[in-house]
Design a protein around this motif. Structure first.
Motif, PDB file in Angstrom:
ATOM      1  N   ALA A 308       0.068  12.924  24.161  1.00  0.00           N
ATOM      2  CA  ALA A 308       0.394  11.529  23.850  1.00  0.00           C
ATOM      3  C   ALA A 308       1.369  10.958  24.876  1.00  0.00           C
ATOM      4  N   VAL A 309       2.316  11.782  25.334  1.00  0.00           N
ATOM      5  CA  VAL A 309       3.244  11.324  26.365  1.00  0.00           C
ATOM      6  C   VAL A 309       2.510  11.074  27.667  1.00  0.00           C
ATOM      7  N   GLU A 310       1.637  11.992  28.054  1.00  0.00           N
ATOM      8  CA  GLU A 310       0.888  11.825  29.304  1.00  0.00           C
ATOM      9  C   GLU A 310       0.010  10.578  29.254  1.00  0.00           C
ATOM     10  N   TRP A 311      -0.504  10.283  28.090  1.00  0.00           N
ATOM     11  CA  TRP A 311      -1.351   9.092  27.934  1.00  0.00           C
ATOM     12  C   TRP A 311      -0.532   7.846  27.618  1.00  0.00           C
ATOM     13  N   MET A 312       0.792   8.023  27.510  1.00  0.00           N
ATOM     14  CA  MET A 312       1.684   6.908  27.176  1.00  0.00           C
ATOM     15  C   MET A 312       1.263   6.230  25.875  1.00  0.00           C
ATOM     16  N   ASP A 313       0.889   7.050  24.920  1.00  0.00           N
ATOM     17  CA  ASP A 313       0.372   6.578  23.632  1.00  0.00           C
ATOM     18  C   ASP A 313       1.487   6.685  22.575  1.00  0.00           C
ATOM     19  N   ARG A 314       2.195   5.594  22.326  1.00  0.00           N
ATOM     20  CA  ARG A 314       3.303   5.609  21.367  1.00  0.00           C
ATOM     21  C   ARG A 314       2.815   5.944  19.961  1.00  0.00           C
ATOM     22  N   THR A 315       1.738   5.313  19.535  1.00  0.00           N
ATOM     23  CA  THR A 315       1.223   5.561  18.191  1.00  0.00           C
ATOM     24  C   THR A 315       0.795   7.009  18.038  1.00  0.00           C
ATOM     25  N   GLY A 316       0.116   7.527  19.054  1.00  0.00           N
ATOM     26  CA  GLY A 316      -0.336   8.908  19.008  1.00  0.00           C
ATOM     27  C   GLY A 316       0.822   9.888  18.929  1.00  0.00           C
ATOM     28  N   PHE A 317       1.903   9.598  19.663  1.00  0.00           N
ATOM     29  CA  PHE A 317       3.064  10.494  19.624  1.00  0.00           C
ATOM     30  C   PHE A 317       3.734  10.445  18.254  1.00  0.00           C
ATOM     31  N   PRO A 373      23.461  23.328  18.311  1.00  0.00           N
ATOM     32  CA  PRO A 373      22.194  24.007  18.036  1.00  0.00           C
ATOM     33  C   PRO A 373      21.237  23.110  17.261  1.00  0.00           C
ATOM     34  N   ALA A 374      19.975  23.107  17.704  1.00  0.00           N
ATOM     35  CA  ALA A 374      19.004  22.185  17.111  1.00  0.00           C
ATOM     36  C   ALA A 374      18.814  22.437  15.622  1.00  0.00           C
ATOM     37  N   GLU A 375      18.856  23.724  15.193  1.00  0.00           N
ATOM     38  CA  GLU A 375      18.632  24.000  13.773  1.00  0.00           C
ATOM     39  C   GLU A 375      19.762  23.491  12.900  1.00  0.00           C
ATOM     40  N   ALA A 376      20.922  23.194  13.522  1.00  0.00           N
ATOM     41  CA  ALA A 376      22.046  22.655  12.759  1.00  0.00           C
ATOM     42  C   ALA A 376      21.845  21.187  12.422  1.00  0.00           C
ATOM     43  N   LEU A 377      20.883  20.530  13.059  1.00  0.00           N
ATOM     44  CA  LEU A 377      20.664  19.103  12.826  1.00  0.00           C
ATOM     45  C   LEU A 377      19.946  18.838  11.508  1.00  0.00           C
ATOM     46  N   GLY A 378      19.145  19.781  11.050  1.00  0.00           N
ATOM     47  CA  GLY A 378      18.310  19.532   9.884  1.00  0.00           C
ATOM     48  C   GLY A 378      16.955  18.991  10.322  1.00  0.00           C
ATOM     49  N   LEU A 379      15.952  19.197   9.477  1.00  0.00           N
ATOM     50  CA  LEU A 379      14.593  18.810   9.843  1.00  0.00           C
ATOM     51  C   LEU A 379      14.474  17.321  10.134  1.00  0.00           C
ATOM     52  N   ALA A 380      14.983  16.471   9.239  1.00  0.00           N
ATOM     53  CA  ALA A 380      14.816  15.029   9.402  1.00  0.00           C
ATOM     54  C   ALA A 380      15.424  14.542  10.710  1.00  0.00           C
ATOM     55  N   ARG A 381      16.660  14.940  10.995  1.00  0.00           N
ATOM     56  CA  ARG A 381      17.330  14.465  12.207  1.00  0.00           C
ATOM     57  C   ARG A 381      16.715  15.072  13.457  1.00  0.00           C
ATOM     58  N   LEU A 382      16.284  16.320  13.369  1.00  0.00           N
ATOM     59  CA  LEU A 382      15.652  16.951  14.529  1.00  0.00           C
ATOM     60  C   LEU A 382      14.346  16.246  14.879  1.00  0.00           C
ATOM     61  N   MET A 383      13.572  15.898  13.854  1.00  0.00           N
ATOM     62  CA  MET A 383      12.323  15.174  14.109  1.00  0.00           C
ATOM     63  C   MET A 383      12.595  13.757  14.630  1.00  0.00           C
ATOM     64  N   GLU A 384      13.663  13.135  14.150  1.00  0.00           N
ATOM     65  CA  GLU A 384      14.045  11.814  14.672  1.00  0.00           C
ATOM     66  C   GLU A 384      14.405  11.906  16.150  1.00  0.00           C
ATOM     67  N   ARG A 385      15.140  12.959  16.499  1.00  0.00           N
ATOM     68  CA  ARG A 385      15.523  13.132  17.907  1.00  0.00           C
ATOM     69  C   ARG A 385      14.284  13.389  18.768  1.00  0.00           C
ATOM     70  N   LEU A 386      13.366  14.208  18.268  1.00  0.00           N
ATOM     71  CA  LEU A 386      12.131  14.485  19.009  1.00  0.00           C
ATOM     72  C   LEU A 386      11.318  13.208  19.193  1.00  0.00           C
ATOM     73  N   LEU A 387      11.208  12.408  18.121  1.00  0.00           N
ATOM     74  CA  LEU A 387      10.454  11.154  18.208  1.00  0.00           C
ATOM     75  C   LEU A 387      11.100  10.200  19.210  1.00  0.00           C
ATOM     76  N   GLU A 388      12.413  10.088  19.134  1.00  0.00           N
ATOM     77  CA  GLU A 388      13.127   9.217  20.070  1.00  0.00           C
ATOM     78  C   GLU A 388      12.924   9.679  21.508  1.00  0.00           C
ATOM     79  N   CYS A 389      12.984  10.965  21.700  1.00  0.00           N
ATOM     80  CA  CYS A 389      12.783  11.531  23.039  1.00  0.00           C
ATOM     81  C   CYS A 389      11.414  11.140  23.594  1.00  0.00           C
ATOM     82  N   GLY A 390      10.353  11.355  22.801  1.00  0.00           N
ATOM     83  CA  GLY A 390       9.004  11.050  23.271  1.00  0.00           C
ATOM     84  C   GLY A 390       8.769   9.572  23.509  1.00  0.00           C
TER      85      GLY A 390
END
Length: 515
Positions: A308-317, A373-390
């Motif tokens: 999705a990143v390579e295709w620059m597809d925001r919805t897909g990511f 450490p990423a596991e200290a963030l919790g699932l919700a915040r870790l996924m938010e960070r991943l989404l923001e990154c992409g």
């Protein structure tokens, strides 16, 4: 500071005189009680815990010096300071008092000025004694906390340390550990609260560790089943409602086994990763039978997100992250497994961005290369960070391509006009011009108002119209000439644009198709 005073004298008039003629409050004292003999005095000392006892010497039942001796035997130290009151004829009592270490003597009848000077000296001595005790307790506390920290780290203890731990352990029926993890203002407040608990609760020890705090605390018999009902639990529990992750281990009878409690608390803290399900206050007993999953393979989600990143597809990511999160929840994946997937994905995105020449100074942390450490963030915040990154990466790639693509669309259109007869695809075209296929399609749509395939069909049918008018070629030859290997597709596209079959059009020269 104010010190509590107990007055003891068998003469009511003498007691009343001391109460009325001495400015106790102005001198920093508060009268906490009075009584008339040594036996009552002992009982009052036990009940009221005064800082200073001012006592007459000669009294019925038990005189003042016998009372002091009895208290010293009972308390085993200078927990209370004493001053004696006596007359000239009783000087031998004063001498005996000095042998008990008592060097403050008020002469009867009490003269206010003299009494005040003596009490000022007593106040100063009490203040110095209190400070020495405070420092002594602090030193003892720090030494005990350091010893407990070593136990939590599973450091071997010496024989002397073992004996000290056994003595310390005897101050409570059993012991447990609360582990706290937070960040920002909540962390600062929590540290202060833990320090306050350590000062006020007896016994409770604050231990600072690398990425969390621990409180080793003792509990009385009967409270072991109600951690949140304990004073320490109540005070720590308030911060669970403000986002701090707080876990509780299992109770043990001896501090020599406190490592077991700590390991249980740390294991319970792992479940705070799924705070939406478990909450922020987690007791080991409630989660000990819920295992984490290590079996599932989540690489397919990594591939989807990177594509999705390579295709620059925001919805897909966005959708790929959502599917990964749901899969983690359903499997109850181990926090370190989820963290590994997320951090690996963010790093791969970062590498892709570097290869594409799109990278900014503040991005290393964003792409999983720094921070807690990423596991200290919790699932919700870790996924938010991943989404923001992409999404940030996709936006940056789009900006870069938008800047590069100014003027390139005309070049692409010229190439299409020259090669529309060939079996070209948008993917091949994107490779030739070093653009993402999805992004190229968007560029052509914005410039031409139609999609790539429509553009190809229009060019081919327009050429077919010219050949039908100007040549004697058969319609099958024309279809092949303009790029259609399938005559049925040529016929379908021709009728769609011209409104009639090719042979009928050839018989009518009035119909002209324009792009």
């Amino acid at each position: 500071m104010t010190f509590k005073v107990l007055l003891i004298d068998d003469e009511p008039a003498a007691l009343e005189g001391m109460l009325l003629w001495v400015d106790w409050e102005g001198l920093g004292f508060q009268i906490c009680g009075t009584c008339g003999n040594g036996e009552d005095g002992l009982r009052k000392i036990r009940e009221l815990s005064p800082d200073l006892v001012v006592t007459d010497v000669k009294m019925p039942l038990m005189d003042g010096l016998d009372m002091i001796a009895a208290w010293r035997r009972e308390a085993g130290g200078e927990t209370v300071r004493f001053a004696i009151v006596s007359g000239y004829s009783e000087f031998e009592y004063a001498q005996k008092a000095m042998r008990y270490g008592i060097n403050h003597y008020l002469l009867k009848p009490v003269i206010p000025d003299e009494a005040e000077r003596e009490l000022q000296d007593l106040y100063r001595e009490l203040a110095e004694q209190k400070e020495r005790r405070r420092i002594g307790r602090l030193v003892e506390y720090e030494e005990s906390a350091a010893l407990l920290k070593g136990l939590l780290a599973e450091r071997p203890v010496s024989g002397e340390e073992r004996r000290r731990l056994e003595r310390l352990s005897g101050s409570s029926h059993h012991w447990n550990v609360i582990v706290c993890r937070a960040e920002g203002p909540v962390l600062l407040e929590l540290r202060e609260e833990v320090a306050s608990v350590s000062r006020e609760e007896a016994p409770a020890y604050r231990i600072d560790l690398e990425d969390h705090l621990a409180v080793v605390y003792g509990m009385k018999a009967g409270l072991d089943g109600d951690v949140r009902g304990h004073d320490v639990g109540k005070r720590m529990g308030r911060y669970a409602e403000r986002g701090a992750s707080i876990s509780v281990g299992t109770a043990v009878l001896s501090l020599l086994r406190i490592g077991e409690s700590y390991r249980a608390a740390k294991e319970a803290l792992r479940h705070a990763f799924y705070a939406d399900e478990c909450g922020q206050w987690i007791e080991y007993e409630n989660v000990r039978h819920r295992p984490f999953d290590y079996r599932h393979d989540y690489t397919r989600f990594v591939k989807e997100m990177l594509q999705a990143v390579e295709w620059m597809d925001r919805t897909g990511f966005d959708q790929a992250v959502g599917k990964a999160k749901q899969a983690f929840l359903e499997a109850y994946a181990a926090p370190e497994v989820v963290a590994k997937v997320a951090v690996h994905t963010m790093r791969r995105i970062g590498e892709y961005m570097e290869e594409a020449g799109v990278f900014e100074a503040e991005w290393p942390e964003k792409f999983g290369r720094a921070g807690r450490p990423a596991e200290a963030l919790g699932l919700a915040r870790l996924m938010e960070r991943l989404l923001e990154c992409g999404l940030d990466a996709i936006d940056a790639l789009r900006r870069r391509l938008a800047a590069q693509s100014r003027g390139i669309v005309n070049e692409i259109n010229r190439y299409i006009e020259e090669h529309y007869r060939e079996a070209i695809t948008i993917k091949q075209l994107a490779q030739k011009f070093y653009l993402n296929p999805v992004y190229m399609g968007q560029l052509l749509m914005r410039k031409n108002g139609i999609g790539f395939h429509e553009q190809i069909h229009n060019l081919r049918i327009n050429e077919a119209v010219r050949l039908l008018r100007e040549t004697k070629l058969r319609t099958g030859e024309i279809a092949e000439h303009v790029g259609y290997g399938n005559y049925g597709l040529f016929l379908k596209q021709f009728v769609k644009r011209i409104g009639m079959p090719p042979n009928e059009f050839r018989g009518s020269s009035s119909k002209v198709f324009r792009d």
